[in-house]
Design a protein around this motif. Structure first.
Motif, mmCIF file in Angstrom:
data_model
loop_
_atom_site.group_PDB
_atom_site.id
_atom_site.type_symbol
_atom_site.label_atom_id
_atom_site.label_comp_id
_atom_site.label_asym_id
_atom_site.label_seq_id
_atom_site.Cartn_x
_atom_site.Cartn_y
_atom_site.Cartn_z
ATOM 1 N N GLU A 1 0.828 -1.203 0.000
ATOM 2 C CA GLU A 1 0.000 0.000 0.000
ATOM 3 C C GLU A 1 0.864 1.255 0.000
ATOM 4 N N SER A 2 1.970 1.226 0.734
ATOM 5 C CA SER A 2 2.877 2.373 0.751
ATOM 6 C C SER A 2 3.470 2.617 -0.625
ATOM 7 N N ASP A 3 3.871 1.535 -1.273
ATOM 8 C CA ASP A 3 4.475 1.676 -2.605
ATOM 9 C C ASP A 3 3.470 2.205 -3.616
ATOM 10 N N ILE A 4 2.295 1.566 -3.685
ATOM 11 C CA ILE A 4 1.361 1.846 -4.770
ATOM 12 C C ILE A 4 0.686 3.212 -4.614
ATOM 13 N N SER A 5 0.488 3.663 -3.378
ATOM 14 C CA SER A 5 -0.265 4.905 -3.180
ATOM 15 C C SER A 5 0.597 6.090 -2.761
ATOM 16 N N GLU A 6 1.867 5.830 -2.461
ATOM 17 C CA GLU A 6 2.725 6.918 -1.999
ATOM 18 C C GLU A 6 4.009 7.007 -2.825
ATOM 19 N N LEU A 7 4.885 6.024 -2.660
ATOM 20 C CA LEU A 7 6.241 6.135 -3.218
ATOM 21 C C LEU A 7 6.247 6.052 -4.740
ATOM 22 N N LEU A 8 5.495 5.114 -5.298
ATOM 23 C CA LEU A 8 5.487 4.963 -6.752
ATOM 24 C C LEU A 8 4.934 6.205 -7.440
ATOM 25 N N LEU A 9 3.863 6.764 -6.896
ATOM 26 C CA LEU A 9 3.272 7.959 -7.516
ATOM 27 C C LEU A 9 4.238 9.138 -7.463
ATOM 28 N N CYS A 10 4.982 9.252 -6.366
ATOM 29 C CA CYS A 10 5.974 10.328 -6.277
ATOM 30 C C CYS A 10 7.096 10.124 -7.287
ATOM 31 N N ARG A 11 7.588 8.899 -7.384
ATOM 32 C CA ARG A 11 8.665 8.634 -8.341
ATOM 33 C C ARG A 11 8.194 8.880 -9.774
ATOM 34 N N ASN A 12 6.959 8.504 -10.069
ATOM 35 C CA ASN A 12 6.415 8.757 -11.406
ATOM 36 C C ASN A 12 6.358 10.247 -11.715
ATOM 37 N N MET B 1 1.888 22.903 2.348
ATOM 38 C CA MET B 1 1.426 22.341 3.616
ATOM 39 C C MET B 1 0.783 20.990 3.334
ATOM 40 N N GLY B 2 1.410 19.920 3.832
ATOM 41 C CA GLY B 2 0.949 18.576 3.540
ATOM 42 C C GLY B 2 0.023 18.024 4.602
ATOM 43 N N PRO B 3 -0.763 16.988 4.271
ATOM 44 C CA PRO B 3 -1.669 16.348 5.221
ATOM 45 C C PRO B 3 -1.052 15.086 5.805
ATOM 46 N N TRP B 4 -1.806 14.428 6.693
ATOM 47 C CA TRP B 4 -1.284 13.247 7.376
ATOM 48 C C TRP B 4 -1.725 11.938 6.738
ATOM 49 N N ASN B 5 -2.778 11.935 5.921
ATOM 50 C CA ASN B 5 -3.335 10.654 5.473
ATOM 51 C C ASN B 5 -2.500 9.984 4.379
ATOM 52 N N TYR B 6 -1.939 10.792 3.483
ATOM 53 C CA TYR B 6 -0.938 10.319 2.515
ATOM 54 C C TYR B 6 0.246 11.273 2.632
ATOM 55 N N PRO B 7 0.987 11.171 3.723
ATOM 56 C CA PRO B 7 1.934 12.229 4.084
ATOM 57 C C PRO B 7 3.143 12.348 3.166
ATOM 58 N N ILE B 8 3.404 11.342 2.345
ATOM 59 C CA ILE B 8 4.494 11.448 1.374
ATOM 60 C C ILE B 8 3.948 11.912 0.026
ATOM 61 N N ASN B 9 2.969 11.210 -0.476
ATOM 62 C CA ASN B 9 2.385 11.536 -1.775
ATOM 63 C C ASN B 9 1.882 12.972 -1.830
ATOM 64 N N LEU B 10 1.010 13.333 -0.896
ATOM 65 C CA LEU B 10 0.340 14.629 -0.960
ATOM 66 C C LEU B 10 1.217 15.787 -0.483
ATOM 67 N N LEU C 1 -12.933 -2.003 -1.999
ATOM 68 C CA LEU C 1 -11.493 -1.778 -2.162
ATOM 69 C C LEU C 1 -11.142 -0.325 -1.914
ATOM 70 N N PHE C 2 -11.888 0.579 -2.529
ATOM 71 C CA PHE C 2 -11.525 1.990 -2.459
ATOM 72 C C PHE C 2 -12.090 2.682 -1.213
ATOM 73 N N ARG C 3 -13.144 2.136 -0.615
ATOM 74 C CA ARG C 3 -13.640 2.714 0.636
ATOM 75 C C ARG C 3 -12.706 2.388 1.795
ATOM 76 N N PHE C 4 -12.185 1.154 1.845
ATOM 77 C CA PHE C 4 -11.415 0.713 3.007
ATOM 78 C C PHE C 4 -9.907 0.790 2.787
ATOM 79 N N PHE C 5 -9.476 1.227 1.626
ATOM 80 C CA PHE C 5 -8.050 1.465 1.379
ATOM 81 C C PHE C 5 -7.553 2.535 2.349
ATOM 82 N N ASN C 6 -6.388 2.300 2.958
ATOM 83 C CA ASN C 6 -5.832 3.227 3.953
ATOM 84 C C ASN C 6 -6.810 3.457 5.101
ATOM 85 N N ALA C 7 -7.548 2.382 5.449
ATOM 86 C CA ALA C 7 -8.551 2.446 6.524
ATOM 87 C C ALA C 7 -9.569 3.554 6.287
ATOM 88 N N GLY C 8 -9.860 3.808 5.015
ATOM 89 C CA GLY C 8 -10.857 4.816 4.676
ATOM 90 C C GLY C 8 -10.382 6.241 4.794
#
Length: 466
Positions: free
Chosen positions: A58-69, A111-120, A234-241
């Protein structure tokens, strides 16, 4: 003196000298950010696991990979983006050079948020650096482990003359916003977004506000319930919602609800097992305060699936609520947790009216086998993003802008849209000092023939591309 005063003075000096503007400097900064992501992947994964219980996948697909892209896309296209852009000319300017120059704003605050703190936090940074700005980065203090990694390691990879990280909570953020910036990019709640916009207004600072909201999900009667349930769950409960673009509630008929509920139960069991609390793929609520708020929402309507919680683990089971009232808190505030209310409606028309009388959402989802139904929902509603028969897959597509509308935000980013957001589009006309004889017709007194000639020369239908 604030702890960031010296750093801001250093960055403003860089802005005044233009050191961050040359293409090669921008490229070097982006390459430094790329190295940071590659060399600290494990540390970042561990920090995300500590803060949000995110799995490595989940960290790779929703945070690190998107940043690298985003970094790779910017590096690949930077030379094209920064070029002056020629524009169409009327006859009056045929002998002049007319173009748009993309210039950095100068000193920007992200100013970044906490829910996707790397990506966003880092995806906006890519656009700001690509555009040649100096950046003050303010990560969220709530995702403490990620904040620590960003503060300790990221400055080692970027030039200190154009980048700094500022730490602190609400009090420090309020003091920071008293400073004058040339642009502010904020991701967070509408409540704090209003405070950011109010502070920016004192300096007439332009802003991008990426906010949240309640994202509707309409399910038409012709849907296959299991396919729909799989995708919604899948998308409602991803990252605990805890996702600003997650489907926040389902609108469907009573008949579809009865078909959807057992399908949702099967999907949840398939994804997280008989006891989701031991699943490595289900995240946790970020803080005790957010956990307590979500526990209160569990008292709305009736629990049809899930409902269990454990304050010691900040665990809330994937939960589906039925018979909720529109006036209840779960339908009045963004949920930001693994809770999915189902609201029954009489059909598509009633669903559309339900959506239209509420604030415009950040994302809107519609499920149907019939393309006409999908297009009717699309045509009759407004939202930051729209997806049919799927979830927030649009976030993976850098050629699509991401941003809200109305209460869900203003501005857009991702890919070139990020570069454009952090660039001032300067209109330029370069005329010759010579050929004065041709300009005589413009000078007073303007007679009938001159007036007719000037009017004809400035008519836009005469425009041609330079």
């Amino acid at each position: 003196m604030a702890p960031w005063t010296a750093a801001l003075e250093r960055l403003r000096e860089t802005v005044s000298t233009g050191r961050a503007v040359p293409a090669e400097f921008r490229r070097t900064q982006l390459q430094g950010l790329e190295r940071f992501l590659n060399e600290n992947r494990q540390l970042l994964q561990e920090a995300l696991a500590e803060d949000l219980h995110k799995s490595d996948f989940e960290s790779d697909i929703s945070e690190l990979l998107l940043c690298r892209n985003e970094v790779a896309f910017a590096l690949r296209n930077l030379n094209t983006w920064i070029k002056d852009e020629p524009v169409a000319k009327n006859l009056l300017l045929q002998l002049s050079s007319t173009f748009i120059r993309k210039e950095p704003y100068g000193l920007v605050l992200i100013m970044g948020p906490w829910n996707y703190p790397i990506n966003l936090t880092l995806v906006p940074l890519v656009g700001a650096l690509a555009a040649g700005n100096c950046v003050v980065l303010k990560p969220s203090e709530i995702s403490r482990s990620v904040e620590r990694v960003l503060a300790q390691l990221l400055p080692r990879y970027l030039d200190p003359s154009c980048f700094t990280v500022v730490l602190g909570g609400p009090q420090e953020t309020g003091r920071l916003l008293e400073e004058k910036f040339d642009y502010i990019f904020f991701t967070g709640s509408p409540r704090v977004g209003r405070m950011v916009m109010s502070a920016a207004a004192k300096h007439l600072t332009p802003v991008t506000l990426e906010l949240g909201g309640k994202n509707p999900c309409y399910v038409h009667d012709d849907c296959d319930p299991q396919t729909t349930a799989n995708r919604v769950a899948l998308f409602r409960f991803f990252n605990a919602g805890q996702t600003c673009v997650a489907p926040d509630y389902v609108l469907c008929s009573r008949e579809m609800r009865e078909r959807l509920l057992p399908a949702l139960q099967r999907a949840i069991t398939r994804f997280f097992g008989a006891d989701p609390q031991v699943s490595p793929d289900l995240g946790r609520i970020v803080s005790d305060r957010h956990f307590q708020r979500l526990q209160g929402l569990l008292r709305c309507g009736q629990v049809a699936i899930g409902g269990q919680s454990d304050p010691r683990d900040r665990y809330i089971a994937p939960t589906v609520l039925v018979d909720v009232q529109e006036t209840e808190p779960v339908m009045q505030e963004e949920i930001f947790g693994p809770i999915l209310p189902i609201v029954t409606v009489g059909g598509m028309g009633e669903a559309v009216e339900f959506i239209r009388r509420r604030e415009k959402p950040l994302a809107l989802y519609a499920f149907s086998r019939d393309s006409q139904v999908i297009h009717k929902v699309l045509d009759r509603t407004s939202s930051g993003s729209f997806t049919s028969n799927d979830g927030f897959v649009f976030l993976s597509q850098m050629t699509l802008p991401f941003g809200g509308i109305g209460n869900s935000g203003m501005g857009r980013y991702h890919g070139k849209f990020s570069f454009d957001t952090f660039s001032h589009f300067r209109s330029c006309v370069l005329s010759s000092h010579h050929l004065e004889q041709l300009n005589q017709v413009r000078y007073p007194p303007v007679g009938p023939w001159s007036r007719k000639l000037i009017t004809w020369a400035v008519e836009f239908p005469n425009c041609t591309i330079q």
